[in-house]
Design an enzyme around this catalytic site. Structure first.
Site, mmCIF file in Angstrom:
data_model
loop_
_atom_site.group_PDB
_atom_site.id
_atom_site.type_symbol
_atom_site.label_atom_id
_atom_site.label_comp_id
_atom_site.label_asym_id
_atom_site.label_seq_id
_atom_site.Cartn_x
_atom_site.Cartn_y
_atom_site.Cartn_z
ATOM 1 N N HIS A 38 0.782 -1.360 -0.016
ATOM 2 C CA HIS A 38 -0.026 -0.052 -0.031
ATOM 3 C C HIS A 38 0.809 1.212 -0.021
ATOM 4 C CE1 HIS A 38 -3.797 -2.309 0.728
ATOM 5 N NE2 HIS A 38 -4.501 -1.061 0.513
ATOM 6 N N HIS A 47 0.429 -2.568 9.473
ATOM 7 C CA HIS A 47 2.163 -2.433 9.155
ATOM 8 C C HIS A 47 2.720 -1.611 10.264
ATOM 9 C CE1 HIS A 47 2.055 -3.882 4.975
ATOM 10 N NE2 HIS A 47 0.941 -3.344 4.865
#
Length: 436
Positions: A203, A250
């Site tokens: 991402h 993350h």
């Protein structure tokens, strides 16, 4: 001296990977967990199926859906009951009413995740928007809209960078095999990609490469203020990167690595974009080489790890890139969506009128309907056909798609056709009915 630097670097990496930083950022943004399932009654952390675990420094394989032992199920059941009592006692009825679950279940295990409380709805919606800027719905909307309404030249080259960034990012994940941030302490606001590996953040990679390349490809070609373009690119990148920490997907290290990795890929590939695009459009053997290259890359990526959603996503990205590259070749020889001559540059943005806005929306809606119909029809035809060719039962489609023999051709053919139709068929139909 060198040894001290190495030790300091390793410590910094461990510090940036610490899930406590993710949890603190979530708390700062108003995300509070209500889940006690991950702790047993004696306070020992439990194991959640579907997460990638890391024990003793070695990352193990993903656990399949439904792989809980009887003991885990009993412990989880007891913990869930305790969770409900603790929430009601500590937070009251109002807090219970604001508890929500992740929007989408885990795409591999089907795990729906645990409830959490959102105390700042503005940040929740803002970061949900940010994380959607790296999902399939955004890609299938943004790239076609840009092709049909803004600049096909820029979109072709932007897709080339996007394909390489996402492909290298997904392959790197399956080579490094680092797990997602541990939960607890992290709250899993999103569950969809929870079974994939974490390092680097794709991402963050796409959220860096797309706005940066969009700025580099359009500035000087289109007339707009430099500060406006830079501000939009930086805001886009920051929003996507922070959203992945907010979602609990993350660590800070994953985001920094994804950002830097993406910058490296852009620096390497930007000088080659002219050569690649010209080859795709003009070379007589371009279609054969495009298909062979993208299939070969897909086969390589499928050997890196056991089945996961990342493998299917990689094949999907490669198929889309191949389809758009093939459409570039067809359009060039048919004279469809021609590039404006150099004498017309820089291009001036048109005045925004109701008629122009209505035309753009009409193109977008009709085009997306064609693409969705293409995807639905190709999926319905391709999966049973491939299962039949390789003798794989097609009754359970989800299980059948976990076979490489099904997943690779299914994703490649379906999304290759979608990419081809996006840049060729839809503009061709628009030209026939006077919408271009």
């Amino acid at each position: 001296m060198a040894g001290g630097l190495k030790v300091g670097f390793v410590r910094l990496m461990h510090y940036l990977q610490d899930p406590q930083h993710v949890a603190r950022f979530q708390q700062l943004c108003g995300v509070r967990g209500t889940d006690t399932r991950d702790k047993l009654s004696n306070g020992v952390p439990g194991t959640r199926h579907g997460d990638v675990q890391n024990g003793g420094g070695d990352t193990t394989r993903r656990r399949p859906a439904g792989a809980e032992t009887d003991r885990e199920k009993r412990n989880n059941s007891l913990a869930n009951g305790a969770a409900g009592e603790n929430i009601a006692r500590d937070n009251g009825d109002d807090a219970q009413g604001s508890a929500v679950k992740p929007l989408r279940r885990n795409s591999l295990t089907g795990d729906v995740g645990q409830e959490f409380i959102i105390e700042n709805k503005f940040l929740f919606y803002l970061f949900t928007l940010g994380t959607e800027l790296g999902n399939e719905l955004f890609y299938i909307s943004f790239f076609p809209f840009f092709m049909w309404n803004v600049d096909a030249y820029v979109s072709r080259r932007l897709v080339v960078v996007w394909v390489w960034v996402m492909y290298l990012g997904q392959c790197t994940k399956d080579v490094i095999r680092w797990p997602r941030p541990a939960s607890p302490p992290v709250v899993k606001v999103e569950m969809f990609y929870n079974s994939e590996y974490s390092m680097p953040s794709t991402h963050a990679m796409s959220g860096t490469a797309i706005p940066l390349c969009l700025f580099l490809l359009t500035y000087g070609r289109w007339e707009y203020p430099l500060l406006l373009g830079l501000s939009l690119a930086i805001s886009w990148c920051v929003l996507v990167c922070l959203s992945r920490i907010y979602m609990g997907m993350h660590s800070i290290l994953d985001i920094i690595a994804g950002f830097l990795y993406s910058l490296l890929i852009v620096v390497v590939f930007s000088p080659a974009l002219e050569i690649i695009d010209t080859f795709n459009c003009t070379h007589r053997y371009a279609p054969l080489i495009i298909i062979s290259l993208h299939v070969g890359l897909g086969l390589f990526s499928f050997t890196l790890d056991t089945w996961s959603t990342s493998r299917g996503d990689t094949a999907q990205i490669l198929g889309s890139g191949a389809g758009i590259a093939l459409a570039s070749h067809v359009n060039y020889h048919l004279g469809l969506l021609p590039d404006p001559p150099a004498s017309m540059l820089p291009l001036q943005p048109p005045s925004f009128t109701l008629g122009l806005i209505g035309l753009c929306l009409l193109r977008f809606l009709l085009g997306v309907l064609i693409l969705l119909a293409t995807r639905a029809v190709m999926k319905a035809l391709t999966i049973p056909l491939v299962c039949w060719l390789f003798g794989i039962p097609s009754g359970d489609v989800r299980k059948a798609r976990q076979h490489m023999e099904v997943e690779l051709p299914y994703r490649y053919i379906v999304y290759g056709t979608v990419g081809l139709n996006a840049l060729f068929l839809v503009p061709f139909l628009f030209a026939q009915v006077g919408l271009l």
